[in-house]
Structures are given as structure tokens and as C-alpha cells.
Scaffold this motif. Structure first.
Motif, short mmCIF file in Angstrom:
data_model
loop_
_atom_site.label_atom_id
_atom_site.label_comp_id
_atom_site.label_asym_id
_atom_site.label_seq_id
_atom_site.Cartn_x
_atom_site.Cartn_y
_atom_site.Cartn_z
N UNK A 42 44.84 88.58 32.32
CA UNK A 42 45.89 89.75 32.14
C UNK A 42 44.70 91.52 32.77
N UNK A 43 43.46 91.00 31.98
CA UNK A 43 42.88 91.97 33.27
C UNK A 43 42.39 91.78 33.95
N UNK A 44 42.04 90.59 34.22
CA UNK A 44 42.09 90.63 36.26
C UNK A 44 42.97 90.36 36.76
N UNK A 45 44.54 90.77 36.39
CA UNK A 45 45.33 91.04 37.40
C UNK A 45 45.90 92.00 37.38
N UNK A 46 45.94 93.21 36.54
CA UNK A 46 45.93 94.54 36.31
C UNK A 46 44.64 95.00 36.83
N UNK A 47 43.72 94.55 37.14
CA UNK A 47 42.38 95.46 37.79
C UNK A 47 42.65 94.88 39.35
N UNK A 48 43.68 94.06 40.17
CA UNK A 48 44.07 93.80 41.32
C UNK A 48 45.34 94.00 41.50
N UNK A 49 46.38 94.70 40.22
CA UNK A 49 47.13 95.02 40.54
C UNK A 49 46.51 96.82 41.08
N UNK A 50 46.04 97.12 40.57
CA UNK A 50 45.20 98.90 40.26
C UNK A 50 44.85 98.98 42.00
N UNK A 51 43.91 98.43 42.20
CA UNK A 51 43.41 97.95 43.36
C UNK A 51 44.02 97.98 44.65
N UNK A 52 45.11 96.66 44.75
CA UNK A 52 45.98 96.81 45.93
C UNK A 52 47.05 98.44 46.14
#
Length: 104
Positions: A42-52
Motif C-alpha cells: 500500500x505504501x508503494x502504491x500510494x507513492x507511485x500514485x502521488x508521483x504520477x
């Protein structure tokens, strides 16, 4: 070296991931909560979404379709997410190294 601000952000992100009900629940409910792998995912997914999202906002700003405030907010959010992921990574590496130092 982790700064106190990065640690506080990591703690806040972890609380957000776990949810308020899990943080206030007893040990019985905590055992039924998401595992470490799920929290990390979940932390990795949130980081990727924020970056995109930050990249999308930057592109929109270049085209003149977004405000600068929105871009700065999105970049700041992406930076906080990345710092959280890096803090988690550092703690996992430290835990692994500590386990490797244990005598057999």
C-alpha cells in the motif's frame, strides 16, 4: 540518517494505511489486520500514485491548464510519499542487518 520530520511523516503514513479503527482497536483486532507485506504494498502504491499525479500536474502547468499552487502541492505530496517509502526501506534494512548479526 533519518530526520525527525521524515520519521513523523512515516508514522503518519503508516497510521493512515492501517486506518483509525485498527490503531484504536485491541490486540485481537490488530492480529486480524493487514500484514506487513500488505502495508508495504500500500505504501508503494500510494507513492507511485502521488508521483504520477505530480507528473500530470507538472505537464498541465506547462500547457497552462493548472495553477502553480496545485503543482507545488502535488510535488510536495510525492516527496513525502517517497520519504516514507525510503524510511520504511531503511528500517527493513536495519532489521535485516540486526538479524544477521545475531549469533546462531
Amino acid at each position: 540518517m533519518m530526520t525527525p520530520l521524515a520519521a513523523a511523516k512515516a508514522y503518519a503514513a503508516t497510521q493512515k494505511t492501517l486506518g483509525a479503527d485498527l490503531a484504536s482497536a485491541g490486540a485481537e483486532k490488530a492480529a486480524a489486520g493487514p500484514g506487513f507485506g500488505e502495508i508495504l504494498k500500500n505504501a508503494m502504491t500510494d507513492a507511485m500514485k502521488a508521483s504520477k499525479h505530480a507528473e500530470t500536474q507538472m505537464a498541465a502547468q506547462i500547457q497552462g491548464k493548472a495553477d502553480l499552487v496545485d503543482v507545488v502541492t502535488a510535488v510536495s505530496s510525492a516527496e513525502a510519499s517517497l520519504e516514507t517509502v525510503m524510511a520504511i526501506r531503511d528500517q527493513v534494512i536495519n532489521a535485516y542487518q540486526e538479524i544477521m548479526r545475531m549469533p546462531i
